[in-house]
Write an enzyme that holds these catalytic residues in place. Sequence first.
Site, PDB file in Angstrom:
ATOM      1  N   HIS A   1      -8.914  11.038  41.410  1.00 13.34           N
ATOM      2  CA  HIS A   1      -9.285   9.738  41.961  1.00 13.34           C
ATOM      3  C   HIS A   1      -9.411   8.635  40.935  1.00 13.34           C
ATOM      4  CE1 HIS A   1     -10.179  10.501  46.248  1.00 13.34           C
ATOM      5  NE2 HIS A   1     -10.431  11.732  45.840  1.00 13.34           N
TER       6      HIS A   1
ATOM      7  N   LYS B   1     -17.014  -4.228  48.440  1.00 17.10           N
ATOM      8  CA  LYS B   1     -16.721  -2.987  47.736  1.00 17.10           C
ATOM      9  C   LYS B   1     -17.790  -2.834  46.667  1.00 17.10           C
ATOM     10  CE  LYS B   1     -12.580  -4.658  46.719  1.00 17.10           C
ATOM     11  NZ  LYS B   1     -11.624  -3.575  46.895  1.00 17.10           N
ATOM     12  N   ARG B   2     -17.848  -1.660  46.001  1.00 22.75           N
ATOM     13  CA  ARG B   2     -18.802  -1.531  44.911  1.00 22.75           C
ATOM     14  C   ARG B   2     -18.597  -2.669  43.904  1.00 22.75           C
ATOM     15  NH1 ARG B   2     -22.157   3.154  44.715  1.00 22.75           N
ATOM     16  NH2 ARG B   2     -22.762   2.309  42.701  1.00 22.75           N
TER      17      ARG B   2
ATOM     18  N   LYS C   1     -13.090  -4.175  39.443  1.00 20.81           N
ATOM     19  CA  LYS C   1     -12.774  -4.757  40.757  1.00 20.81           C
ATOM     20  C   LYS C   1     -12.794  -6.294  40.706  1.00 20.81           C
ATOM     21  CE  LYS C   1     -14.459  -0.720  43.387  1.00 20.81           C
ATOM     22  NZ  LYS C   1     -13.413  -0.330  44.362  1.00 20.81           N
TER      23      LYS C   1
ATOM     24  N   THR D   1      -9.382   1.831  49.873  1.00 18.54           N
ATOM     25  CA  THR D   1      -9.239   2.092  51.305  1.00 18.54           C
ATOM     26  C   THR D   1      -9.768   0.903  52.099  1.00 18.54           C
ATOM     27  OG1 THR D   1     -11.328   3.302  51.174  1.00 18.54           O
ATOM     28  CG2 THR D   1      -9.292   4.613  51.247  1.00 18.54           C
TER      29      THR D   1
ATOM     30  N   LYS E   1      -8.534  -0.969  55.747  1.00 21.17           N
ATOM     31  CA  LYS E   1      -9.383  -1.328  56.900  1.00 21.17           C
ATOM     32  C   LYS E   1      -9.172  -2.800  57.260  1.00 21.17           C
ATOM     33  CE  LYS E   1     -12.819   1.783  54.930  1.00 21.17           C
ATOM     34  NZ  LYS E   1     -14.042   1.771  54.106  1.00 21.17           N
TER      35      LYS E   1
HETATM   36  C1  LIG Z   1     -14.145   1.627  52.720  1.00 22.95           C
HETATM   37  C2  LIG Z   1     -15.439   1.539  52.025  1.00 22.95           C
HETATM   38  C3  LIG Z   1     -15.478   1.459  50.645  1.00 22.95           C
HETATM   39  C4  LIG Z   1     -14.236   1.418  49.785  1.00 22.95           C
HETATM   40  O1  LIG Z   1     -13.863   0.099  49.556  1.00 22.95           O
HETATM   41  P1  LIG Z   1     -12.762  -0.295  48.444  1.00 22.95           P
HETATM   42  O2  LIG Z   1     -12.488  -1.718  48.757  1.00 22.95           O
HETATM   43  O3  LIG Z   1     -11.574   0.569  48.699  1.00 22.95           O
HETATM   44  O4  LIG Z   1     -13.386  -0.077  47.134  1.00 22.95           O
HETATM   45  C5  LIG Z   1     -16.715   1.356  50.020  1.00 22.95           C
HETATM   46  N1  LIG Z   1     -17.853   1.354  50.736  1.00 22.95           N
HETATM   47  C6  LIG Z   1     -17.854   1.430  52.080  1.00 22.95           C
HETATM   48  C7  LIG Z   1     -19.147   1.392  52.805  1.00 22.95           C
HETATM   49  C8  LIG Z   1     -16.654   1.532  52.771  1.00 22.95           C
HETATM   50  O5  LIG Z   1     -16.661   1.621  54.107  1.00 22.95           O
END
Ligand SMILES: *Cc1c(COP(=O)(O)O)cnc(C)c1O
Length: 832
Positions: free
Chosen positions: A372, A563-564, A569, A671, A675
């Site tokens: 990952h 995101k985190r 990022k 991911t 979404k």
């Molecule tokens: C999908 C998701 C992530 C991943 O987000 P990225 O933009 O791919 O880093 C992180 N936290 C939550 C709660 C999510 O649903």
Amino acid sequence: MSEVPAAEAAANAKAALADVHGYAFQHDVVRNLICRQARYPDVADAHDWYMALAYSVRDRMLARWVASMQTYTAQDVKVACYLSAEFLIGPQLGNNLLNLGMEAEAREAMHALGQDLDVLLAIEEEPGLGNGGLGRLAACYLDSLARLEIPAIGYGIRYEFGIFDQEVCDGWQIERTDKWLQRGNPWEIVRPELSHYVGFGGYTRSETDEQGRLRVHWTPTRQVKGVACDMPMQGYDVDTCNILRLWKSEAVESFDFQDFNAGAYYEAVEEKVISETLSKVLYPNDEPEAGKRLRLAQQYFFVSCSLQDLLRLFDLKATPIERLPERFAAQLNDTHPSVAVAELMRLLVDERLLPWDTAWDLTRRTLAYTNHTLLPEALETWGLPLFQSLLPRHLEIIYEINRRFLDDVRRAYPGDEARVTRMSLIDETGDRKVRMAHLATVGTHAVNGVAALHSELLKQTVLHDFAEMFPERFLNVTNGVTPRRFLMLSNPGLARLLHETIGDGWATDLARLDALAAHADDPAFHDAWRKIRRDNKTALAARIEHATGIVVDPDALFDIQVKRIHEYKRQHLNALYIISLYRRLCRNPDLDTAPRCFIFGGKAAPGYAMAKLMIRLITGIAEVVNNDATIKGRLKVVFYPDFNVKNGHWVYPAADLSEQISTAGKEASGTGNMKFMMNGALTIGTLDGANVEIREEAGAENFFLFGLTAQQVEETKREGYHPARYVRDNDELRDALSLISQGHFSRGDREMFRPLLDNLTHSDPFLVLADFADYVACQERVSEAWRDARQWTRMSVMNTARSGKFSSDRAIHEYCERIWNTHRVRIDLAQP
Ligand SMILES: *Cc1c(COP(=O)(O)O)cnc(C)c1O
């Protein structure tokens, strides 16, 4: 009483079973309210009703679970075991109702009982058993496995305290303990009878047995008991219900009676306290080295319980052990469970007395590994002294694996000792460490990256030597997300429109969304599309106002980065752009520009000071921008606290623009990007992770691309990155940086952001300033495109239409076909 004949007993049981399946739902809820909550309707509060409803839904799933387990046991099926230290499953009630197809029934039943289903849904605590993307991926995969009717078990840890809850005080992140279990978890079934013992520490001793074979005995100093806590994972629109099995640690004996009798009361409970600490708390990502011992102990604890459980299930049928890889596939979600390689060897060699070569063949054919990350600081290693003291037998096994493996390397590359050093499972440079990614690569039959670009870079960089030696072992499986949770459940308006426009096959075959393309220019369809999007934005605006007091306009462009929080990022790149936009508006209050609302969400690791400072910068900008009357509300900045799966349900469907701006080559897949796309957001992004494939699918004309490529990033670094050049050449950038340094966003405090500014202008490994100018230019193309509502809507429709590839059903299908060799097993509730 005389004995009831077997046939009659079976018939009685069957009749009673029909009753279990057939209860009127409303009746069920009230029965659970009384029999499980010990409440009667007049005094029950909303939480009591939530629990009663959840138990009633669970009862429906358990009937399917039992049918699934019966079928798996009766047939010679192959089971996929997904080993993951994290499962970020999100709230369960709404998803379970959706997958069982009983939302309308439940809504009506609760309405008749005077309860509003939406209120009950909102009460549910989120099980925060993961940090972010990796844990959420595991949860999406369990949903798809059940939907695709693949026998599967998720194995992990039942953390008592999951990821912390985030609050924002004075602009800073504050962590609050997550108490998700405080009022009970109605989805969980604890199985005290289903437990395994796990040893730690101690010493090993070898002897030669009567047959002249070398046998090793491990005597641990400490034992912990792992108790199974199961949660049902119901497939959408099928009768398959699989298991998520999480291990809770317990003391082997609650009291040591010897100590207790001697009057040493505290010593007696101490052992219990230490044992229970193991599954106490989830470690946040991105933490500097500290408290690591417990982390390795957690990993081994859940891996050992899971593999013992797998072998127990295998033994339920009297099958020769040589058939293990035909019956079970075990996937390692990152290196966190990679001690499985050594543990499965130990179980086969030490406990089942198999010859080493046989055990090695079975281990490799059973296990597979998903990588990952390429970030060197995130590649797991464990210092030898720590490993030795916690898992002495496993270290011996790793040495033996390594000895044999390095012999193979020397045979394949005679005289190349540099290669041997690079590939060794033990890092001998500096303090000696076990390299977990090497262990996972050597001990499995398949190694995959999570997006096409990531899998390529994996072969070129961190696992280059391994890819050269075992090219057939490497493959790509691009991540996916479940369209049930992230489209049907969280965007019911859009789901309804899709249903009316293209039928409903898309929920289980997301590629069918492509049929939307035929409507991409239809004005009536555009109206419906825009109305849904506006409603979603209004709903998010209400939540934002409730959480932060900030009022945002649903007609503004919602530009979202959730995101985190992490330097790679690059939330700070986004922040710098906002400052430059703000300054343009200040300089020219009549500038003809559409209103924009920038929304951020995400948690920073508690020990990651730079990430916390990035949050403070965003909240500082928000404070200034949102209160400046000269810009006439055309700019709003929001930090939406406590981003998690539950809050995500409101965020993803409300985005116009999805920010995916990581430094190219750093984000394995992402991911969140998928979404957003499914829900009709356009992406502004770099060529990183799955963005590359998102752009390929959507078409370049429906994607806002900017920034250095992964290759250019490497070249820039090789030639020497000089951020000062970008500052010198760009007035807007210089202006933004100097405003920050003058304390404009820190209430006059000129020191607050110094570490961040020093980093950006001197030593930033993520090249923020190098991408600034191109990012600003790209954002201008976004603003230009937004002016043409018809064209924007068309692009939005095309993004949803072309998102089919990013269903986790597609990804799981690939794992089944290419790695696990597992097959669909039909479960029929009517015919157990
Ligand atoms: C999908 C998701 C992530 C991943 O987000 P990225 O933009 O791919 O880093 C992180 N936290 C939550 C709660 C999510 O649903």
